[in-house]
Write an enzyme that holds these catalytic residues in place. Sequence first.
Site, mmCIF file in Angstrom:
data_model
loop_
_atom_site.group_PDB
_atom_site.id
_atom_site.type_symbol
_atom_site.label_atom_id
_atom_site.label_comp_id
_atom_site.label_asym_id
_atom_site.label_seq_id
_atom_site.Cartn_x
_atom_site.Cartn_y
_atom_site.Cartn_z
ATOM 1 N N HIS A 3 12.383 -10.977 -4.188
ATOM 2 C CA HIS A 3 12.236 -9.572 -4.599
ATOM 3 C C HIS A 3 11.398 -8.750 -3.630
ATOM 4 O O HIS A 3 11.744 -7.622 -3.314
ATOM 5 C CB HIS A 3 11.591 -9.573 -5.990
ATOM 6 C CG HIS A 3 11.358 -8.221 -6.569
ATOM 7 N ND1 HIS A 3 12.399 -7.382 -6.888
ATOM 8 C CD2 HIS A 3 10.203 -7.554 -6.894
ATOM 9 C CE1 HIS A 3 11.902 -6.256 -7.404
ATOM 10 N NE2 HIS A 3 10.573 -6.332 -7.396
ATOM 11 N N HIS A 58 10.993 -12.232 -8.273
ATOM 12 C CA HIS A 58 10.895 -11.553 -9.571
ATOM 13 C C HIS A 58 11.464 -12.511 -10.609
ATOM 14 O O HIS A 58 12.552 -13.065 -10.405
ATOM 15 C CB HIS A 58 11.682 -10.244 -9.554
ATOM 16 C CG HIS A 58 11.312 -9.320 -10.665
ATOM 17 N ND1 HIS A 58 11.579 -9.609 -11.981
ATOM 18 C CD2 HIS A 58 10.681 -8.128 -10.661
ATOM 19 C CE1 HIS A 58 11.122 -8.623 -12.738
ATOM 20 N NE2 HIS A 58 10.570 -7.713 -11.958
ATOM 21 N N GLU A 74 2.801 -3.399 -17.296
ATOM 22 C CA GLU A 74 3.460 -4.501 -16.585
ATOM 23 C C GLU A 74 2.444 -5.618 -16.366
ATOM 24 O O GLU A 74 1.233 -5.431 -16.545
ATOM 25 C CB GLU A 74 4.046 -3.995 -15.257
ATOM 26 C CG GLU A 74 5.310 -3.170 -15.482
ATOM 27 C CD GLU A 74 5.968 -2.618 -14.234
ATOM 28 O OE1 GLU A 74 7.101 -2.162 -14.346
ATOM 29 O OE2 GLU A 74 5.354 -2.634 -13.153
ATOM 30 N N ARG A 124 3.409 -12.287 -11.784
ATOM 31 C CA ARG A 124 4.777 -12.715 -11.483
ATOM 32 C C ARG A 124 4.916 -14.129 -10.953
ATOM 33 O O ARG A 124 5.898 -14.809 -11.219
ATOM 34 C CB ARG A 124 5.348 -11.788 -10.424
ATOM 35 C CG ARG A 124 6.161 -10.752 -11.046
ATOM 36 C CD ARG A 124 6.725 -9.846 -10.035
ATOM 37 N NE ARG A 124 6.811 -8.572 -10.712
ATOM 38 C CZ ARG A 124 7.110 -7.443 -10.155
ATOM 39 N NH1 ARG A 124 7.345 -7.394 -8.868
ATOM 40 N NH2 ARG A 124 7.175 -6.348 -10.855
ATOM 41 N N ARG A 146 1.646 -9.739 -5.131
ATOM 42 C CA ARG A 146 1.599 -8.297 -5.415
ATOM 43 C C ARG A 146 1.644 -8.028 -6.911
ATOM 44 O O ARG A 146 2.455 -8.589 -7.646
ATOM 45 C CB ARG A 146 2.784 -7.596 -4.762
ATOM 46 C CG ARG A 146 2.858 -6.121 -5.103
ATOM 47 C CD ARG A 146 4.005 -5.457 -4.402
ATOM 48 N NE ARG A 146 5.271 -5.908 -4.910
ATOM 49 C CZ ARG A 146 6.005 -5.269 -5.823
ATOM 50 N NH1 ARG A 146 5.566 -4.144 -6.365
ATOM 51 N NH2 ARG A 146 7.175 -5.731 -6.205
HETATM 52 P P1 FAD Z 1 13.022 0.733 1.704
HETATM 53 O O1 FAD Z 1 12.985 1.627 0.547
HETATM 54 O O2 FAD Z 1 13.745 -0.540 1.557
HETATM 55 O O3 FAD Z 1 13.664 1.535 2.928
HETATM 56 C C1 FAD Z 1 13.973 0.871 4.127
HETATM 57 C C2 FAD Z 1 14.808 1.792 4.971
HETATM 58 O O4 FAD Z 1 14.954 1.269 6.289
HETATM 59 C C3 FAD Z 1 16.227 1.975 4.466
HETATM 60 O O5 FAD Z 1 16.572 3.337 4.624
HETATM 61 C C4 FAD Z 1 17.069 1.109 5.403
HETATM 62 O O6 FAD Z 1 18.403 1.494 5.542
HETATM 63 C C5 FAD Z 1 16.315 1.318 6.697
HETATM 64 N N1 FAD Z 1 16.506 0.288 7.708
HETATM 65 C C6 FAD Z 1 16.286 -1.049 7.615
HETATM 66 N N2 FAD Z 1 16.555 -1.650 8.787
HETATM 67 C C7 FAD Z 1 16.949 -0.679 9.645
HETATM 68 C C8 FAD Z 1 17.374 -0.667 11.002
HETATM 69 N N3 FAD Z 1 17.455 -1.772 11.735
HETATM 70 N N4 FAD Z 1 17.719 0.508 11.562
HETATM 71 C C9 FAD Z 1 17.698 1.667 10.846
HETATM 72 N N5 FAD Z 1 17.295 1.710 9.563
HETATM 73 C C10 FAD Z 1 16.930 0.562 8.967
HETATM 74 N N6 FAD Z 1 8.075 -1.474 -6.423
HETATM 75 C C11 FAD Z 1 7.272 -0.783 -7.234
HETATM 76 O O7 FAD Z 1 6.140 -0.438 -6.865
HETATM 77 N N7 FAD Z 1 7.705 -0.452 -8.485
HETATM 78 C C12 FAD Z 1 8.932 -0.786 -8.958
HETATM 79 O O8 FAD Z 1 9.280 -0.443 -10.072
HETATM 80 C C13 FAD Z 1 9.780 -1.542 -8.116
HETATM 81 N N8 FAD Z 1 10.993 -1.943 -8.553
HETATM 82 C C14 FAD Z 1 11.833 -2.561 -7.672
HETATM 83 C C15 FAD Z 1 13.121 -2.891 -8.086
HETATM 84 C C16 FAD Z 1 14.013 -3.447 -7.188
HETATM 85 C C17 FAD Z 1 15.405 -3.797 -7.643
HETATM 86 C C18 FAD Z 1 13.614 -3.709 -5.856
HETATM 87 C C19 FAD Z 1 14.556 -4.308 -4.864
HETATM 88 C C20 FAD Z 1 12.319 -3.417 -5.454
HETATM 89 C C21 FAD Z 1 11.426 -2.849 -6.347
HETATM 90 N N9 FAD Z 1 10.136 -2.522 -5.963
HETATM 91 C C22 FAD Z 1 9.316 -1.840 -6.816
HETATM 92 C C23 FAD Z 1 9.703 -2.681 -4.575
HETATM 93 C C24 FAD Z 1 9.825 -1.327 -3.864
HETATM 94 O O9 FAD Z 1 10.983 -0.668 -4.311
HETATM 95 C C25 FAD Z 1 9.919 -1.468 -2.356
HETATM 96 O O10 FAD Z 1 8.907 -2.309 -1.890
HETATM 97 C C26 FAD Z 1 9.763 -0.114 -1.689
HETATM 98 O O11 FAD Z 1 10.706 0.787 -2.201
HETATM 99 C C27 FAD Z 1 9.921 -0.257 -0.195
HETATM 100 O O12 FAD Z 1 9.980 1.018 0.372
HETATM 101 P P2 FAD Z 1 10.165 1.141 1.944
HETATM 102 O O13 FAD Z 1 10.264 2.588 2.234
HETATM 103 O O14 FAD Z 1 9.131 0.344 2.620
HETATM 104 O O15 FAD Z 1 11.563 0.405 2.236
HETATM 105 C C1 SIN Z 2 10.119 -4.084 -12.086
HETATM 106 O O1 SIN Z 2 10.503 -3.031 -12.575
HETATM 107 O O2 SIN Z 2 9.966 -5.130 -12.708
HETATM 108 C C2 SIN Z 2 9.824 -4.111 -10.634
HETATM 109 C C3 SIN Z 2 8.463 -3.652 -10.441
HETATM 110 C C4 SIN Z 2 7.960 -4.048 -9.095
HETATM 111 O O3 SIN Z 2 8.599 -4.769 -8.338
HETATM 112 O O4 SIN Z 2 6.829 -3.631 -8.817
#
Ligand code: FAD
Ligand code: SIN
Length: 509
Positions: free
Chosen positions: A337, A228, A113, A276, A372
């Site tokens: 993103h 993104h 990537e 990015r 990032r």
């Molecule tokens: P999240 O996984 O978003 O979890 C947040 C949680 O908090 C959820 O369960 C939600 O319901 C809960 N929540 C929120 N507010 C409240 C509230 N007020 N009360 C109770 N619960 C609440 N990163 C990478 O490193 N590699 C990738 O390939 C990648 N691809 C991505 C593709 C997409 C489409 C997206 C959107 C993001 C991607 N990212 C990627 C970024 C990465 O997925 C996220 O940064 C990461 O998953 C965040 O994890 P988290 O546990 O911090 O939050």
């Molecule tokens: C992607 O698959 O392009 C998302 C990867 C990321 O947000 O780190």
Amino acid sequence: MSRKVDFLVVGSGIAGLTFATKAAQYSQVLILTKKNKADSNTNYAQGGIASVFADRDSFDYHANDTVKAGEGLSHKDAVRIMVENGPKLVRELYNEGCLFTLDNQGDFELGREGGHSHRRIVHAKDYTGYEIERVLLEEAKRRNVEISENEIALDLIVVDGECLGLYFFDANKQKLDYILANATVLATGGTGQVYLHTTNPPIATGDGIAMAYRAGAKVANMEFVQFHPTSVYNIQIDGRAFLISEAVRGEGGILKTKSGKSFMDKYDPAGNLAPRDIVARACVSEMRATKSKYVLLDISHINADYLKKRFPTIYETCLKWGVDITREPIPVVPAAHYTCGGILVNTWAESSINRLFALGECSCTGVHGANRLASNSLLEALVFSTRASEKAKEIKEIKVKTTMCMQKTACTGPDYRLQIKQIMNQYVGVMRNVKGLEKAHRSISDFCTKFDDGVLIQNAEARNIADIAILIVKSAIMRLESRGLHYIREYPEKKKDFAKDTIIRRKES
Ligand code: FAD
Ligand code: SIN
């Protein structure tokens, strides 16, 4: 509920679940999550999780790539911790049952990537996040972690600089309640829903950051919103734009104008695999220059069978919308993103408020700096959530009179989210200018004054969106330079004086 637990975790994505499954080995853990337990940004992650596995790769290379993308703001101690702890924790996920794609030798198949000098993206085809979420939820069940769905955390209970728990809305019983905890752990994910066009699902309204800010925690680097470059143009699924993974460019995908001219070589020596921020700005510039609402991402020159096997979700989803990626280019646009800023934490994920931890996307460990690197987000969440679970062992029992907690009154507020999203898209996007930022500041500040100070039980997300929007705009106005993801037309250069974090703390606290 009105109960007391050892650890109260908000959020069931990679960050909350990693903390919970580890802390549950020595303590009682309760997770509150606002919708279904798998509803998270994590569940939609495509590309993968970056970590050093290739023979020729090294921690130094991964750290250098991360710091380079961060444009002078990455915290080097945190970066080092992240890259060095990565391989062990990624392998642990695999051992727990994560079906990462393997090569012919049975090693992890490593993707490429933007901004990575080596192949180091461990992935499960193009649905890595789904796979991680599945395994962590199973692990949580195995370890008897209690997960309570449809519970919306509203505001923290902070007394004398200590977080004692929080207020939440129990959507099952339609009632305001509170929980006390020895430590409260915010793992609420990102803020993409502050914008009209985002890859983030509807849960991503920045609740944790907004709650922590209102409670007086330090919040950092909110101006660095990552767009993104490649989400599908003009199609939304369940309130989010569908992402075309950067891994598609890693496997040879080429960005082209509507008339079919490739353009990335004009903008960066790394071409289609430039970081990015550069790619997103290039796409916007080309869209403006060609008066087009999208650019094209073309991978149709790569073997069709390989594409179907490597990117099954992307292939199937696009096909449903009438685009066969093995034969034709995909119309794409940049979309909000990822939030590089968040609740400022140290390398143990402790925030500036005692007994309050912040993990994953809602935190700012300083790893990402001003931009990032792809696939470092899942890694950051995994590493620092694990460290938090170790640090939390030291937490002592809270002493609190429950009468302190129910003094707040429930109230409702207005819902200006659509107006705010429009403003953010228009003035606080990939390319910004001072006048636009000031205009956004005035309008959004106005919306913010319309909310009472009680615990909102209706439109709580709308207030969080307003608070996050104002944090982004204020931070952007404070940084009169261009660095990483923050580009401001009147100040196109990086300035030495700004080589530091933007830290905001609510005045009243
Ligand atoms: P999240 O996984 O978003 O979890 C947040 C949680 O908090 C959820 O369960 C939600 O319901 C809960 N929540 C929120 N507010 C409240 C509230 N007020 N009360 C109770 N619960 C609440 N990163 C990478 O490193 N590699 C990738 O390939 C990648 N691809 C991505 C593709 C997409 C489409 C997206 C959107 C993001 C991607 N990212 C990627 C970024 C990465 O997925 C996220 O940064 C990461 O998953 C965040 O994890 P988290 O546990 O911090 O939050
Ligand atoms: C992607 O698959 O392009 C998302 C990867 C990321 O947000 O780190």
